[in-house]
Enzyme design. Sequence first.
Site, PDB file in Angstrom:
ATOM      1  N   HIS A 149      -4.642  -7.002  14.244  1.00 27.22           N
ATOM      2  CA  HIS A 149      -3.784  -6.352  13.239  1.00 27.22           C
ATOM      3  C   HIS A 149      -3.894  -4.848  13.473  1.00 27.22           C
ATOM      4  O   HIS A 149      -4.969  -4.262  13.309  1.00 27.22           O
ATOM      5  CB  HIS A 149      -4.299  -6.753  11.856  1.00 27.22           C
ATOM      6  N   HIS A 154       0.842  -1.215   0.000  1.00 28.27           N
ATOM      7  CA  HIS A 154       0.000   0.000   0.000  1.00 28.27           C
ATOM      8  C   HIS A 154       0.869   1.255   0.000  1.00 28.27           C
ATOM      9  O   HIS A 154       0.528   2.260  -0.613  1.00 28.27           O
ATOM     10  CB  HIS A 154      -0.873   0.040   1.262  1.00 28.27           C
ATOM     11  N   HIS A 174      -2.797  -0.669  13.213  1.00 32.15           N
ATOM     12  CA  HIS A 174      -2.186   0.427  12.438  1.00 32.15           C
ATOM     13  C   HIS A 174      -1.817   1.541  13.408  1.00 32.15           C
ATOM     14  O   HIS A 174      -2.390   1.657  14.488  1.00 32.15           O
ATOM     15  CB  HIS A 174      -3.128   0.909  11.323  1.00 32.15           C
TER      16      HIS A 174
END
Lengths: 344, 347
Positions: free
Chosen positions: A194, A16, A196
């Site tokens: 997960h 990304h 960020h």
Amino acid sequence: MKYVLVSDPSLRDGNHAIQHQLSEEQIAAYCRAADAAGVPIVEVGHGNGLGASSLQLGESKTPDDRALRVARENLKTTKLGIHVIPGFATIEKDLKHAIDIGVDVIRVAAHVTEADLTQRHIDFARSKNKTVFGVLMMSHMASPELLAEQAKKMESYGAEGFIFMDSAGHYLPSDVTERVVALKRELSIAIGFHAHNNLGMAIANSVAAVEAGASMLDGCARGFGAGAGNAQLEVLVAVLHRMGYETGIDLYKILDAADLAEKELMSVVPTIKSTSVVSGLAGVFSGFMKPVDRIAKQFNLDARDIFFELGRRKIIAGQEDIIIEVATELAKRTQTAPVQARSV
Amino acid sequence: MNVRAVDLIREDCLSGLEGRSEQLSPLRGDTVVITGGTGFTGTWLAEMIAALNDQYSFGTKLILISRSTDHFKSTRPHLANRADITLVKSDVRYMVELPKETNWVIHAAANPDNRFHSTNPIEAMAIISDGTFAVLKAVDRCGDFKMFLNLSSGLIYGSQPLEVERISEHYAGAPSCGSVSSVYAEAKRFAETLCAAARSQARIPLVTARPFAFIGPYQSMDTPWAINNFIRDALNGSAIRVHGDGQTVRSYMYPSDMAYWYLRILTGGSSGLTYNVGNPEGITLQNLALMIAGHFTPSPEIRLHTAAGAAKTRFVPEVAMAVNELGLAQKVSMPQAIERTIRWNKA
């Protein structure tokens, strides 16, 4: 000693950050380093997963077939994982082929309220005797109870583990704890998280997850991932070891792998830019960072305004087209009135 | 389905009936209706009654009610084409009347697939609640009615505590009623209470069975349940993968025993009573995997901990009620059940 299963999506989420431009050489080099470090699972592919390379989402420099073959050739003990979003990845065209190449772990993902979409892909992957995890993205957009309900569907479809993603980097540790507790009440399969790093909470949130009972965590070398990046893998491993958790990962070698990743994979190490903070607060998918920055410049707008408007509209990954629509509307508004400073 | 597979099931039925067929003699010359008649349970009951008619001249007529009769005709022609079996295509929820000659009803209509419960929770509940209501109303209009067997579920006890070795019919646990994952169990609880109300108010003779887990022919090996997947993976020559440490405990009954037990409870059970149906001998998933692997050469690899942190659970019934009151016993042991299931799937 308690064990935490660490997955490394540097070669998927990291894509990304560089418009999906990872080369075969980069994939090979990082796979060798991660394998040497004893990373249990390395995830490879386009940022949005298998079959997602497209004009709309960005075309991969290395097609799925080549990326997976190169990774397979360079992983000896580490398992090869893929991220599969039904709709982008079809069973016939993509999933069967990936299994033929030799992927070991299939993580079938959907937006947090759309677990129903994953049944056929989970069914198929299980029927091929692969390790299958269910993944729900943008999990902050659902209450802990709804998240658990959706995760339960994935368990019933045959998922052997469940991972919830803080795709927007929106959570604080208490949010994560609350969700793991709700998931533990509902599921009998392993729970993973997960993170960020938009609000600088990726490691703290990962720690909160394992302390609440999660047993799987994702981390990327130098945090190489969408937006402000993910939980920084080598830091995560060090912290987990300090806390007394076993990961099977060699600290020196994962530090080496991270050094290699910084040198070979990324032009810029992920940092928490102003727009990352805003996207985290607005609860917008971290992968929107690059297109929003680009479109903001194109329309002469403040990217932060675009993020808050996207957050207000509850836009999710795959709806990148809406960024231009939002920018067009904001541009029209600014012709008559200046952009107001936002406060939260 | 080939001739060999049909023959294997007939062998199972005859072996299951040997020495105890006369205990089912109340069924002689009578008419039995099975709702959900073309599913796993209904099909095994049909096999057993067909064997009773062929081998022991029971002359029992069987009516199978199901939405899936067309599929049954194409996949089970050896049953569908029999003169003593009638197929009625109907959604149990909208059934108004039963054939007037109906003497016995086994109410098995429900979808036990938890994937279906997750995706269509309202439908899953409605089939059970509305279906039970409709069948009870229809039974009330039958003239010479003898017994209604409601097939409930061992899941109505909720999660079995690890320290409880076996769950008896008197165990007071229950599923969490606020959770979507409880829709099947909660609907079955409702259906049991509805049956109790019908027994009290309409004087319908009614007995309940609470099935636990089964393994055998006619089960899909793709259903995401541990034993099915272990066998499927071994048949495909793949490794058997066990979540967690393999210490989760399950127990499985072979379906020829299941079918016999249901028929015995139907004909010999006391109205108002409830009987657990299943295997009281638990086995860890690790030992189960070893048992399955032992039937293959080369023996498939067994991988534990395919997912870190999987919770340990237990699901084992106490069956003293069925054993002591009805003299029921299992004829097929767990190892034999595995062997026969593999043999049938290879046939």
